[in-house]
Design a protein around this motif. Structure first.
Motif, PDB file in Angstrom:
ATOM      1  N   THR A 100      -4.550   6.673  -5.923  1.00  0.00           N
ATOM      2  CA  THR A 100      -4.675   5.760  -4.784  1.00  0.00           C
ATOM      3  C   THR A 100      -3.422   4.911  -4.609  1.00  0.00           C
ATOM      4  O   THR A 100      -2.899   4.781  -3.500  1.00  0.00           O
ATOM      5  CB  THR A 100      -5.920   4.863  -4.972  1.00  0.00           C
ATOM      6  OG1 THR A 100      -7.050   5.713  -5.166  1.00  0.00           O
ATOM      7  CG2 THR A 100      -6.162   3.979  -3.762  1.00  0.00           C
ATOM      8  N   VAL A 101      -2.912   4.346  -5.718  1.00  0.00           N
ATOM      9  CA  VAL A 101      -1.763   3.446  -5.594  1.00  0.00           C
ATOM     10  C   VAL A 101      -0.499   4.215  -5.188  1.00  0.00           C
ATOM     11  O   VAL A 101       0.314   3.701  -4.416  1.00  0.00           O
ATOM     12  CB  VAL A 101      -1.559   2.628  -6.889  1.00  0.00           C
ATOM     13  CG1 VAL A 101      -0.294   1.788  -6.813  1.00  0.00           C
ATOM     14  CG2 VAL A 101      -2.760   1.719  -7.124  1.00  0.00           C
ATOM     15  N   SER A 102      -0.343   5.463  -5.650  1.00  0.00           N
ATOM     16  CA  SER A 102       0.838   6.247  -5.257  1.00  0.00           C
ATOM     17  C   SER A 102       0.892   6.418  -3.746  1.00  0.00           C
ATOM     18  O   SER A 102       1.937   6.260  -3.114  1.00  0.00           O
ATOM     19  CB  SER A 102       0.813   7.640  -5.903  1.00  0.00           C
ATOM     20  OG  SER A 102       0.724   7.515  -7.286  1.00  0.00           O
ATOM     21  N   ARG A 103      -0.265   6.729  -3.170  1.00  0.00           N
ATOM     22  CA  ARG A 103      -0.322   6.894  -1.707  1.00  0.00           C
ATOM     23  C   ARG A 103      -0.099   5.543  -1.013  1.00  0.00           C
ATOM     24  O   ARG A 103       0.601   5.468  -0.001  1.00  0.00           O
ATOM     25  CB  ARG A 103      -1.681   7.503  -1.329  1.00  0.00           C
ATOM     26  CG  ARG A 103      -1.921   7.633   0.160  1.00  0.00           C
ATOM     27  CD  ARG A 103      -1.202   8.821   0.772  1.00  0.00           C
ATOM     28  NE  ARG A 103      -1.322   8.806   2.218  1.00  0.00           N
ATOM     29  CZ  ARG A 103      -0.294   8.792   3.066  1.00  0.00           C
ATOM     30  NH1 ARG A 103       0.940   8.815   2.609  1.00  0.00           N
ATOM     31  NH2 ARG A 103      -0.480   8.787   4.358  1.00  0.00           N
ATOM     32  N   ILE A 104      -0.690   4.489  -1.578  1.00  0.00           N
ATOM     33  CA  ILE A 104      -0.528   3.151  -0.983  1.00  0.00           C
ATOM     34  C   ILE A 104       0.943   2.741  -0.991  1.00  0.00           C
ATOM     35  O   ILE A 104       1.438   2.159  -0.019  1.00  0.00           O
ATOM     36  CB  ILE A 104      -1.430   2.125  -1.707  1.00  0.00           C
ATOM     37  CG1 ILE A 104      -2.881   2.314  -1.247  1.00  0.00           C
ATOM     38  CG2 ILE A 104      -0.965   0.677  -1.439  1.00  0.00           C
ATOM     39  CD1 ILE A 104      -3.896   1.444  -1.961  1.00  0.00           C
ATOM     40  N   GLU A 105       1.680   3.070  -2.065  1.00  0.00           N
ATOM     41  CA  GLU A 105       3.101   2.715  -2.129  1.00  0.00           C
ATOM     42  C   GLU A 105       3.860   3.363  -0.967  1.00  0.00           C
ATOM     43  O   GLU A 105       4.750   2.751  -0.373  1.00  0.00           O
ATOM     44  CB  GLU A 105       3.698   3.136  -3.475  1.00  0.00           C
ATOM     45  CG  GLU A 105       3.293   2.196  -4.608  1.00  0.00           C
ATOM     46  CD  GLU A 105       3.702   2.689  -5.991  1.00  0.00           C
ATOM     47  OE1 GLU A 105       3.679   1.866  -6.916  1.00  0.00           O
ATOM     48  OE2 GLU A 105       4.015   3.892  -6.151  1.00  0.00           O
TER      49      GLU A 105
END
Ligand SMILES: Nc1ncnc2c1ncn2[C@@H]1O[C@H](COP(=O)(O)OP(=O)(O)OP(=O)(O)O)[C@@H](O)[C@H]1O
Ligand SMILES: [Mg+2]
Length: 245
Positions: free
Chosen positions: A129-134
């Protein structure tokens, strides 16, 4: 402990099915309740984890644990939490971004300190999730719609036990030290200026490549460490920084 949960998976499921959030006593006895809708069960290796947004309170979640009662059969122990937003397995990362993160970008652009923190057990989807959010942050920051001129710098580090490493510099060890103002400094970590969204994505991908993974029972590519991405947004007009972690 894992064996206890596996052995009692069916019992757990039946207790959860019968859970009544309005019951005065929080330990379920197996009676069926009226307010059970919108159940989302996530099964991993047949150990059920259950989150139930309530019908009338969409922002309350019940977490159920099976308690190995020393005198008798296992019982359900339930805990409820009230949260601002609740997402289930059908929520996309874009929906999470729009609801929780999108506002942090202009806030940091204008000098604020914005932090997004992902916390959860192994395999729950933090890295995904955080990779995509970045990358979505990179698009919002760099699409030219925010007012004024800024210089943008990135640092990405990794915490593993008592050690810290620079993920943008081949995992070189760095020190986390508190300065005389009480501010934590990442001593030895390189900071890179970025000029467009591709620069930012390239750095995020470079950092990902330097994160070590190891298999756990629930995640074949578990991170085994904590990554921190810091975006410093410098405003030359006011000579001040906004920060987005
Ligand atoms: N929303 C999602 N949609 C599809 N697949 C997902 C989603 N979230 C996570 N996954 C997949 O589930 C697996 C575990 O996710 P991830 O590695 O992000 O977990 P994690 O929380 O970072 O775990 P760890 O603490 O072990 O590092 C990965 O294979 C990932 O691709
Ligand atoms: Mg991870």
């Amino acid at each position: 402990m894992e064996r206890f949960y596996l052995k009692n998976a069916a019992k757990y499921q039946s207790l959860v099915d019968a859970f009544d959030p309005n019951a005065k006593i929080r330990v379920s006895t197996g009676e069926a309740g009226p307010n059970m809708v919108n159940k989302t069960f996530v099964k991993r290796r047949s150990i059920p984890v259950c989150h139930i947004p309530r019908a009338l309170q969409r922002n309350v979640v019940d977490i159920h644990d099976l308690y190995n009662h020393p005198r008798g059969s296992p019982i359900l122990k339930s805990f409820d939490y009230e949260v601002d937003y609740l997402f289930d397995s059908g929520s996309t990362t874009e929906v999470i971004y729009d609801n929780l993160v999108a506002d942090l970008v202009p806030f940091s652009w204008n000098g604020g300190i914005g932090t997004l923190f992902a916390y959860g057990q192994t395999g729950s989807g933090k890295t995904f999730t955080v990779s995509r959010i970045e990358k979505l942050v990179a698009e919002t920051l760099m699409d030219g719609n925010l007012e004024g001129e800024r210089e943008i710098y990135m640092t990405i580090i990794d915490l593993a036990g008592n050690s810290a490493f620079d993920l943008l510099n081949e995992r070189t060890p760095i020190s986390l030290l508190e300065d005389s103002f009480g501010v934590t400094q990442m001593v030895g970590a390189d900071e890179y200026q970025v000029y467009d969204r591709e620069d930012m994505k390239e750095l995020v991908e470079r950092a990902t490549a330097f994160r070590r993974t190891a298999p756990t029972l629930k995640n074949d590519a578990s991170s085994r460490s904590h990554a921190i991405c810091r975006i410093r947004i410098y405003d030359p007009a006011t000579n001040s920084d906004g920060l987005l972690y």
